[in-house]
Design a protein around this motif. Sequence first.
Motif, PDB file in Angstrom:
ATOM      1  N   ASP A 132      -0.601  10.945   1.005  1.00 47.56           N
ATOM      2  CA  ASP A 132      -0.680   9.527   1.312  1.00 47.56           C
ATOM      3  C   ASP A 132       0.305   8.745   0.457  1.00 47.56           C
ATOM      4  OD1 ASP A 132      -2.045   9.795  -1.086  1.00 47.56           O
ATOM      5  OD2 ASP A 132      -4.017   9.462  -0.191  1.00 47.56           O
ATOM      6  N   GLY A 134       3.201   5.460   0.762  1.00 48.38           N
ATOM      7  CA  GLY A 134       4.045   5.003   1.855  1.00 48.38           C
ATOM      8  C   GLY A 134       5.488   4.780   1.472  1.00 48.38           C
ATOM      9  N   PRO A 149       1.117   7.738   6.515  1.00 50.20           N
ATOM     10  CA  PRO A 149       0.424   8.414   5.405  1.00 50.20           C
ATOM     11  C   PRO A 149      -0.528   9.483   5.908  1.00 50.20           C
ATOM     12  CG  PRO A 149       0.479   6.055   5.031  1.00 50.20           C
ATOM     13  CD  PRO A 149       1.008   6.276   6.424  1.00 50.20           C
ATOM     14  N   ASP A 187      -0.821   5.551  -2.973  1.00 50.91           N
ATOM     15  CA  ASP A 187      -1.872   5.109  -2.063  1.00 50.91           C
ATOM     16  C   ASP A 187      -2.729   3.987  -2.626  1.00 50.91           C
ATOM     17  OD1 ASP A 187      -3.204   6.937  -3.902  1.00 50.91           O
ATOM     18  OD2 ASP A 187      -4.881   6.911  -2.500  1.00 50.91           O
ATOM     19  N   GLN A 190      -1.801   1.090  -0.505  1.00 47.51           N
ATOM     20  CA  GLN A 190      -1.738   1.226   0.948  1.00 47.51           C
ATOM     21  C   GLN A 190      -2.436   0.089   1.687  1.00 47.51           C
ATOM     22  OE1 GLN A 190      -1.664   6.014   1.553  1.00 47.51           O
ATOM     23  NE2 GLN A 190      -2.884   4.884   2.995  1.00 47.51           N
ATOM     24  N   LEU A 194       0.240  -2.171   3.770  1.00 42.84           N
ATOM     25  CA  LEU A 194       0.349  -1.736   5.163  1.00 42.84           C
ATOM     26  C   LEU A 194      -0.760  -2.322   6.013  1.00 42.84           C
ATOM     27  CD1 LEU A 194       1.026   2.100   4.659  1.00 42.84           C
ATOM     28  CD2 LEU A 194       2.723   0.267   4.935  1.00 42.84           C
ATOM     29  N   LEU A 196      -3.048  -0.925   8.322  1.00 43.19           N
ATOM     30  CA  LEU A 196      -3.460   0.444   8.627  1.00 43.19           C
ATOM     31  C   LEU A 196      -3.879   0.619  10.082  1.00 43.19           C
ATOM     32  CD1 LEU A 196      -5.453   1.287   5.361  1.00 43.19           C
ATOM     33  CD2 LEU A 196      -3.075   1.800   5.921  1.00 43.19           C
ATOM     34  N   ASP A 199      -0.257   0.984  11.480  1.00 43.17           N
ATOM     35  CA  ASP A 199       0.699   1.763  10.678  1.00 43.17           C
ATOM     36  C   ASP A 199       2.047   1.065  10.596  1.00 43.17           C
ATOM     37  OD1 ASP A 199      -0.973   3.931   9.958  1.00 43.17           O
ATOM     38  OD2 ASP A 199      -0.719   4.811  11.943  1.00 43.17           O
TER      39      ASP A 199
END
Length: 276
Positions: A132, A134, A149, A187, A190, A194, A196, A199
């Motif tokens: 994971d 990014g 990830p 991560d 993350q 991001l 999620l 993505d």
Amino acid sequence: MTWRVIARSEAGTSHIKRSLPCDDDCLIAQYRLPCGDELLAVVVADGAGSAEHGGEGAQVAIAAVAAALQSRLGESEITLDASLAEILVAAAHDGIASRATNDNLQPRDFACTLLGVLAAPKLGTMAFQIGDGGIVLDVGNGLELAVVPMAGEYANMTHFVTQENFREVLAVRTFDSLATKIAAFTDGLQRIALDLATDTPHEPFFRLFFEKLEEDSLEDEEVLLDKLSLALGRFLQGPQVNERTDDDKTLAIAVWLGGVKSTTASDESGNLDARA
């Protein structure tokens, strides 16, 4: 100077409460190629929380990648492709395996994720990732996530460079174009960096970092980068981050300035600490 780069690794609040160090590590390096261009390498590793020596594994992995890349550059011209990514990741895998043998432990005791970017004007861009975290790039079409990830077989699990099948889970993506903006992170960031659900990068998170690195400045370059690095560290330890994650976090940010006039950020407050 063609690349301007800052990077910081900061311990998460869960580690601080237990007086534990940050288990992340990071490599940022620029190499002069025979053609005269500069190759940028940004590599990030995150020690697994489930591994007793995960932080040491991250350090070993980063050192092994740096040594393997330096050796490869000394042999001949390079190509930014999957074979080079495998050489670098194998060096990390083997380095940890050797360390585990020397310490009478198992490689899984040093488990860590590993991701990175190599970029140079005439060579394009190559991103690689196991686990994971990014990598966000702009290769001419706006910010995009280089690799989704990786999740493991079960919830809250991922892949590690210490796995025997590391070659099978290694993801590599290459671009003919040079990435003029690069961000790599562990991560711990993350959920902030991001979206999620789709993505995709959360662009407001990255915008100010890139703008600050692109700004014209009358300051000495080393002084400027020191100031920006300290500001990045304060941001990563600030409430806007720590209220949303208790994990360790590393963020490396790079912009390409070679042959491109630096731009002045629209926000003139100069406050890197103020935004998430």
